[in-house]
Design a protein around this motif. Structure first.
Motif, PDB file in Angstrom:
ATOM      1  N   SER A  62      56.056 -57.213  54.479  1.00  0.00           N
ATOM      2  CA  SER A  62      56.380 -56.748  53.128  1.00  0.00           C
ATOM      3  C   SER A  62      55.716 -57.584  52.051  1.00  0.00           C
ATOM      4  O   SER A  62      55.662 -57.166  50.892  1.00  0.00           O
ATOM      5  N   ASN A  63      55.170 -58.772  52.416  1.00  0.00           N
ATOM      6  CA  ASN A  63      54.658 -59.677  51.385  1.00  0.00           C
ATOM      7  C   ASN A  63      53.161 -59.577  51.150  1.00  0.00           C
ATOM      8  O   ASN A  63      52.624 -60.279  50.297  1.00  0.00           O
ATOM      9  N   ARG A 110      60.636 -53.149  49.866  1.00  0.00           N
ATOM     10  CA  ARG A 110      60.251 -54.234  48.959  1.00  0.00           C
ATOM     11  C   ARG A 110      58.758 -54.273  48.692  1.00  0.00           C
ATOM     12  O   ARG A 110      58.272 -55.219  48.076  1.00  0.00           O
ATOM     13  N   MET A 157      50.423 -66.327  50.176  1.00  0.00           N
ATOM     14  CA  MET A 157      51.439 -65.971  51.163  1.00  0.00           C
ATOM     15  C   MET A 157      50.873 -65.308  52.410  1.00  0.00           C
ATOM     16  O   MET A 157      51.593 -65.110  53.389  1.00  0.00           O
TER      17      MET A 157
END
Length: 402
Positions: A98-99, A125, A232
């Motif tokens: 999701s990041n 998200r 990330m």
């Protein structure tokens, strides 16, 4: 079971209906012209969209999907020497992270290149960029693909896993463990991309020899590696290692820090106050747990935690991203070997020759590092990722003996 199918528009549908449709979709072979043509069309639409053209990661995806690049990829997979035939794994179930907004598209595209029918679970998200890209894909995607979303529900994951032929998991170790606990069909296989970390290796003497223009270009490449996705992505460097004498490393670091400050201003990169505080806290925790020689934090968007001379690993495992790097210095490249384990994915490098990198790879002999790529290419996706050949992972082989 009801899930939200995101294309052609967000609609709640019975999961069984989606899976039945995918089962009935026509099959393709790897590198089928129809699949490559659709991906090439997607590339043109991404690169022609003004809003996407302002997003470096979207542009990178568009360039990777260019017909010329897809043709080069196909050339890497000639007919198998033993006469066997590559065929798709079948129904691929992708669970992207999701990041990193673009990762779902790369995973889906690789599966499509392999000829699979596919179901992709997207996180609620996900960011705006993922939704924008999904809208472009929706203009082209056919009956062989389904993009869905649902809250964490092991029953739904189990229902898909029972019918898929391949499960592809991207995410942190805890997320991977949770999904792996859900049974797969006995014949199915699984490819997993778990938590990894990356580092960058810089020759101090080579950097000191750069003129100002070349140094500016290098800072731009380092910005792309570190600050795209706010550091990330697994392939974003979190450790910066200087190679060379201490005096040269200190001088090179001062030049690089100044160049990075200018690049960050030019790009308009900003971090939230909460993130800056998280970075400060992470640096302080590292200093408490030591050994840390110094913390360079004159800027909140570029923070160096100096671990001193010799190979060193961060004393604090937490990492908030957004421009926090653990820095050390070594006399030669092979000295970093004690820092390497299976958690290390990518080593970006500058000023290091191929023979030296090959020597390091032989010394490690599979203990860590799956990619050694030039500075600026940390996020450049390829069909070989985390040491996996994705075409091999996403296909099966049919043995044919006349």
């Amino acid at each position: 079971m009801i899930v939200t199918e995101l294309l052609p528009k967000a609609t709640q549908r019975p999961l069984a209906e989606i899976l039945d449709r995918l089962d009935a979709a026509p099959s393709l072979l790897p590198f089928d012209p129809a699949a490559l043509g659709m991906l090439g069309d997607l590339s043109r639409r991404i690169l022609a969209a003004k809003d996407l053209a302002r997003q470096a990661d979207a542009v990178a995806l568009g360039y990777w999907l260019r017909p010329t690049n897809l043709a080069r990829l196909a050339d890497r997979y000639p007919p198998l020497a033993d006469g066997s035939l590559r065929v798709p794994a079948g129904l691929a179930f992708h669970i992207p992270p999701s990041n990193v907004d673009m990762m779902f598209a790369y995973s889906w595209a690789a599966g499509l290149i392999a000829g699979n029918r596919q179901i992709v679970r997207l996180s609620r998200r996900r960011g705006e960029l993922a939704d924008r890209l999904l809208a472009v894909i929706g203009e082209l995607a056919d009956t062989r693909s389904a993009f869905i979303e649902y809250d964490r529900d092991d029953a739904i994951t189990a229902a898909i896993s029972a019918r898929c032929d391949l499960r592809v998991i991207w995410g942190g170790d805890a997320a991977v463990a949770a999904i792996r606990a859900v049974p797969l069909a006995p014949h199915a296989k699984e490819t997993v991309f778990a938590d990894r970390l990356s580092m960058t290796l810089l020759s101090a003497p080579t950097m000191l020899a750069l003129d100002d223009a070349a140094l500016t270009g290098l800072a731009g490449r380092l910005f792309n590696d570190v600050l795209t996705f706010d550091q990330m992505a697994c392939s974003s460097p979190r450790r910066l290692i200087w190679v060379g004498p201490a005096e040269a490393a200190d001088a090179a670091e001062k030049r690089l820090t100044t160049a990075m400050a200018a690049e960050i201003r030019r790009r308009g990169y900003r971090i939230a106050t909460a993130t800056a505080l998280e970075k400060y806290a992470a640096a302080c925790r590292a200093a408490i747990r030591g050994p840390v020689r110094a913390i360079e934090m004159r800027r909140t968007d570029w923070v160096l935690v100096d671990l001193g001379d010799g190979p060193a690993s961060p004393p604090d495992a937490s990492h908030p991203g957004a421009g926090l790097l653990y820095r050390c210095r070594v006399d030669d490249v092979v000295a970093i070997a004690p820092m390497i384990d299976r958690s290390v994915q990518t080593l970006t490098h500058f000023g290091i020759d191929r023979a030296t990198l090959e020597n390091l790879a032989r010394l490690l002999a599979g203990k860590g590092i799956d990619r050694m790529v030039p500075l600026g290419e940390a996020l450049a996706f390829d069909l070989t990722w985390d040491g996996y050949d994705l075409i091999d992972e996403f296909t099966r082989r049919v043995v044919i003996r006349p």
